[in-house]
Design a protein around this motif. Structure first.
Motif, PDB file in Angstrom:
ATOM      1  N   VAL A  92      -8.578 -13.221   0.202  1.00  0.00           N
ATOM      2  CA  VAL A  92      -7.694 -12.412  -0.532  1.00  0.00           C
ATOM      3  C   VAL A  92      -8.066 -10.939  -0.396  1.00  0.00           C
ATOM      4  O   VAL A  92      -9.154 -10.487  -0.798  1.00  0.00           O
ATOM      5  CB  VAL A  92      -7.407 -12.955  -2.081  1.00  0.00           C
ATOM      6  N   ALA A  93      -7.029 -10.187   0.166  1.00  0.00           N
ATOM      7  CA  ALA A  93      -7.095  -8.732  -0.066  1.00  0.00           C
ATOM      8  C   ALA A  93      -6.502  -8.022  -1.155  1.00  0.00           C
ATOM      9  O   ALA A  93      -6.831  -6.878  -1.697  1.00  0.00           O
ATOM     10  CB  ALA A  93      -6.860  -8.096   1.526  1.00  0.00           C
ATOM     11  N   ASP A  94      -5.344  -8.799  -1.658  1.00  0.00           N
ATOM     12  CA  ASP A  94      -4.645  -8.034  -2.637  1.00  0.00           C
ATOM     13  C   ASP A  94      -3.474  -9.153  -3.115  1.00  0.00           C
ATOM     14  O   ASP A  94      -3.562 -10.328  -2.562  1.00  0.00           O
ATOM     15  CB  ASP A  94      -3.789  -6.772  -2.082  1.00  0.00           C
ATOM     16  N   ALA A  95      -2.905  -8.899  -4.298  1.00  0.00           N
ATOM     17  CA  ALA A  95      -1.875  -9.848  -4.636  1.00  0.00           C
ATOM     18  C   ALA A  95      -0.873  -8.854  -5.419  1.00  0.00           C
ATOM     19  O   ALA A  95      -1.456  -8.087  -5.938  1.00  0.00           O
ATOM     20  CB  ALA A  95      -2.811 -10.985  -5.678  1.00  0.00           C
ATOM     21  N   PRO A 149       3.069  -9.762  -7.885  1.00  0.00           N
ATOM     22  CA  PRO A 149       3.698 -10.772  -8.739  1.00  0.00           C
ATOM     23  C   PRO A 149       4.332 -12.150  -7.712  1.00  0.00           C
ATOM     24  O   PRO A 149       4.732 -12.888  -8.270  1.00  0.00           O
ATOM     25  CB  PRO A 149       4.781 -10.281  -9.514  1.00  0.00           C
ATOM     26  N   TYR A 150       4.624 -11.716  -6.588  1.00  0.00           N
ATOM     27  CA  TYR A 150       5.205 -12.692  -5.660  1.00  0.00           C
ATOM     28  C   TYR A 150       4.250 -13.226  -4.588  1.00  0.00           C
ATOM     29  O   TYR A 150       4.573 -14.179  -4.071  1.00  0.00           O
ATOM     30  CB  TYR A 150       6.432 -12.186  -5.166  1.00  0.00           C
ATOM     31  N   GLU A 151       3.395 -12.574  -4.116  1.00  0.00           N
ATOM     32  CA  GLU A 151       2.614 -13.040  -3.016  1.00  0.00           C
ATOM     33  C   GLU A 151       1.172 -12.397  -3.076  1.00  0.00           C
ATOM     34  O   GLU A 151       0.833 -11.654  -3.873  1.00  0.00           O
ATOM     35  CB  GLU A 151       3.248 -12.399  -1.626  1.00  0.00           C
ATOM     36  N   LEU A 152       0.268 -13.039  -2.227  1.00  0.00           N
ATOM     37  CA  LEU A 152      -0.981 -12.514  -1.896  1.00  0.00           C
ATOM     38  C   LEU A 152      -1.220 -12.201  -0.630  1.00  0.00           C
ATOM     39  O   LEU A 152      -0.390 -12.743   0.440  1.00  0.00           O
ATOM     40  CB  LEU A 152      -1.980 -13.609  -2.457  1.00  0.00           C
ATOM     41  N   ILE A 153      -2.066 -11.239  -0.263  1.00  0.00           N
ATOM     42  CA  ILE A 153      -2.414 -10.776   1.100  1.00  0.00           C
ATOM     43  C   ILE A 153      -3.476 -11.364   1.636  1.00  0.00           C
ATOM     44  O   ILE A 153      -4.712 -11.297   0.858  1.00  0.00           O
ATOM     45  CB  ILE A 153      -2.375  -9.223   1.178  1.00  0.00           C
ATOM     46  N   VAL A 154      -3.522 -12.158   2.560  1.00  0.00           N
ATOM     47  CA  VAL A 154      -4.659 -12.710   3.254  1.00  0.00           C
ATOM     48  C   VAL A 154      -5.206 -11.965   4.235  1.00  0.00           C
ATOM     49  O   VAL A 154      -4.445 -11.591   5.436  1.00  0.00           O
ATOM     50  CB  VAL A 154      -4.230 -14.230   3.818  1.00  0.00           C
ATOM     51  N   GLU A 155      -6.456 -11.447   4.187  1.00  0.00           N
ATOM     52  CA  GLU A 155      -7.072 -10.343   5.263  1.00  0.00           C
ATOM     53  C   GLU A 155      -7.958 -11.458   6.090  1.00  0.00           C
ATOM     54  O   GLU A 155      -8.505 -12.364   5.721  1.00  0.00           O
ATOM     55  CB  GLU A 155      -7.936  -9.515   4.611  1.00  0.00           C
ATOM     56  N   ARG A 156      -7.705 -11.231   7.469  1.00  0.00           N
ATOM     57  CA  ARG A 156      -8.470 -11.922   8.555  1.00  0.00           C
ATOM     58  C   ARG A 156      -9.023 -10.894   9.415  1.00  0.00           C
ATOM     59  O   ARG A 156      -8.338 -10.059  10.212  1.00  0.00           O
ATOM     60  CB  ARG A 156      -7.421 -13.054   9.146  1.00  0.00           C
ATOM     61  N   GLY A 157     -10.102 -11.219  10.045  1.00  0.00           N
ATOM     62  CA  GLY A 157     -10.871 -10.233  11.054  1.00  0.00           C
ATOM     63  C   GLY A 157     -11.795  -9.552  10.352  1.00  0.00           C
ATOM     64  O   GLY A 157     -11.924  -9.377   9.253  1.00  0.00           O
ATOM     65  N   ILE A 159     -13.497  -6.409  12.854  1.00  0.00           N
ATOM     66  CA  ILE A 159     -13.330  -5.299  13.443  1.00  0.00           C
ATOM     67  C   ILE A 159     -11.695  -4.863  13.305  1.00  0.00           C
ATOM     68  O   ILE A 159     -11.453  -3.967  12.943  1.00  0.00           O
ATOM     69  CB  ILE A 159     -13.976  -4.959  14.639  1.00  0.00           C
ATOM     70  N   LEU A 160     -11.176  -5.938  13.930  1.00  0.00           N
ATOM     71  CA  LEU A 160      -9.558  -5.845  13.936  1.00  0.00           C
ATOM     72  C   LEU A 160      -8.994  -6.622  12.838  1.00  0.00           C
ATOM     73  O   LEU A 160      -9.097  -7.799  12.963  1.00  0.00           O
ATOM     74  CB  LEU A 160      -9.023  -6.302  15.235  1.00  0.00           C
ATOM     75  N   VAL A 161      -8.593  -5.972  11.677  1.00  0.00           N
ATOM     76  CA  VAL A 161      -8.365  -6.787  10.526  1.00  0.00           C
ATOM     77  C   VAL A 161      -6.798  -6.963  10.439  1.00  0.00           C
ATOM     78  O   VAL A 161      -5.966  -5.921  10.714  1.00  0.00           O
ATOM     79  CB  VAL A 161      -8.867  -5.982   9.172  1.00  0.00           C
ATOM     80  N   HIS A 162      -6.486  -8.174  10.165  1.00  0.00           N
ATOM     81  CA  HIS A 162      -4.989  -8.415  10.089  1.00  0.00           C
ATOM     82  C   HIS A 162      -4.613  -8.796   8.661  1.00  0.00           C
ATOM     83  O   HIS A 162      -5.386  -9.655   8.137  1.00  0.00           O
ATOM     84  CB  HIS A 162      -4.480  -9.406  11.097  1.00  0.00           C
ATOM     85  N   ASP A 163      -3.542  -8.513   8.151  1.00  0.00           N
ATOM     86  CA  ASP A 163      -2.969  -8.917   6.757  1.00  0.00           C
ATOM     87  C   ASP A 163      -1.923  -9.785   6.935  1.00  0.00           C
ATOM     88  O   ASP A 163      -1.039  -9.685   7.701  1.00  0.00           O
ATOM     89  CB  ASP A 163      -2.548  -7.623   5.932  1.00  0.00           C
ATOM     90  N   TYR A 164      -1.968 -10.759   6.237  1.00  0.00           N
ATOM     91  CA  TYR A 164      -1.022 -11.795   6.241  1.00  0.00           C
ATOM     92  C   TYR A 164      -0.343 -12.351   4.788  1.00  0.00           C
ATOM     93  O   TYR A 164      -1.068 -12.502   3.981  1.00  0.00           O
ATOM     94  CB  TYR A 164      -1.406 -13.389   6.763  1.00  0.00           C
ATOM     95  N   PRO A 165       0.933 -11.986   4.537  1.00  0.00           N
ATOM     96  CA  PRO A 165       1.324 -12.244   3.230  1.00  0.00           C
ATOM     97  C   PRO A 165       1.590 -13.697   3.133  1.00  0.00           C
ATOM     98  O   PRO A 165       2.134 -14.361   4.140  1.00  0.00           O
ATOM     99  CB  PRO A 165       2.656 -11.528   3.307  1.00  0.00           C
ATOM    100  N   VAL A 166       1.374 -14.167   2.061  1.00  0.00           N
ATOM    101  CA  VAL A 166       1.620 -15.399   1.466  1.00  0.00           C
ATOM    102  C   VAL A 166       2.317 -15.798   0.255  1.00  0.00           C
ATOM    103  O   VAL A 166       1.795 -15.064  -0.697  1.00  0.00           O
ATOM    104  CB  VAL A 166       0.269 -16.405   1.670  1.00  0.00           C
ATOM    105  N   SER A 208      -1.729  -4.981  11.517  1.00  0.00           N
ATOM    106  CA  SER A 208      -3.136  -4.679  11.681  1.00  0.00           C
ATOM    107  C   SER A 208      -3.539  -3.409  11.173  1.00  0.00           C
ATOM    108  O   SER A 208      -2.754  -2.626  11.043  1.00  0.00           O
ATOM    109  CB  SER A 208      -3.036  -4.631  13.253  1.00  0.00           C
ATOM    110  N   ARG A 209      -4.762  -3.169  10.808  1.00  0.00           N
ATOM    111  CA  ARG A 209      -5.271  -2.240  10.201  1.00  0.00           C
ATOM    112  C   ARG A 209      -6.810  -1.943  10.788  1.00  0.00           C
ATOM    113  O   ARG A 209      -7.432  -2.907  10.983  1.00  0.00           O
ATOM    114  CB  ARG A 209      -5.432  -1.810   8.952  1.00  0.00           C
ATOM    115  N   SER A 210      -7.052  -0.889  11.423  1.00  0.00           N
ATOM    116  CA  SER A 210      -8.478  -0.934  11.994  1.00  0.00           C
ATOM    117  C   SER A 210      -9.349   0.565  11.631  1.00  0.00           C
ATOM    118  O   SER A 210      -8.678   1.304  11.082  1.00  0.00           O
ATOM    119  CB  SER A 210      -8.354  -0.910  13.682  1.00  0.00           C
TER     120      SER A 210
END
Length: 92
Positions: A36-39, A41-49, A51-58, A90-92
């Protein structure tokens, strides 16, 4: 606070849902997706990676349970990672 998240016994500490930043996120089969990178009221952000970090809203409605310090989704890893062309923001 979302009733499902509240029912999981999470205290209101992060994003209004009590989901701590860094909580491991697992798919419906128990495979780790990221953390979990952030949340909000409606979704959370799943962070993966690393060096090359990607965020996925869930959506919070896709959260199944919080157990032993881990968040489990009702989705497969492929469903989460395939939601966005290019594999998420993506954020790097």
């Amino acid at each position: 606070m979302d009733a499902a998240i509240s029912a999981m016994g999470l205290e209101a500490t992060t994003g209004g849902h009590g989901i701590p930043i860094g909580t491991p996120v697992h798919d419906v089969r128990g495979e780790k997706i990221g953390s979990v990178a952030d949340a909000d009221p409606y979704e959370l952000i799943v962070e993966r990676g690393f060096i090359l970090v990607h965020d996925y809203p869930v959506k919070l409605s896709d959260v199944d349970r919080y157990e032993d310090g881990k968040l489990y989704l009702r989705l497969t890893k492929e469903a989460v990672l395939g939601q966005h062309p290019g594999g998420g923001d993506s954020r790097s």
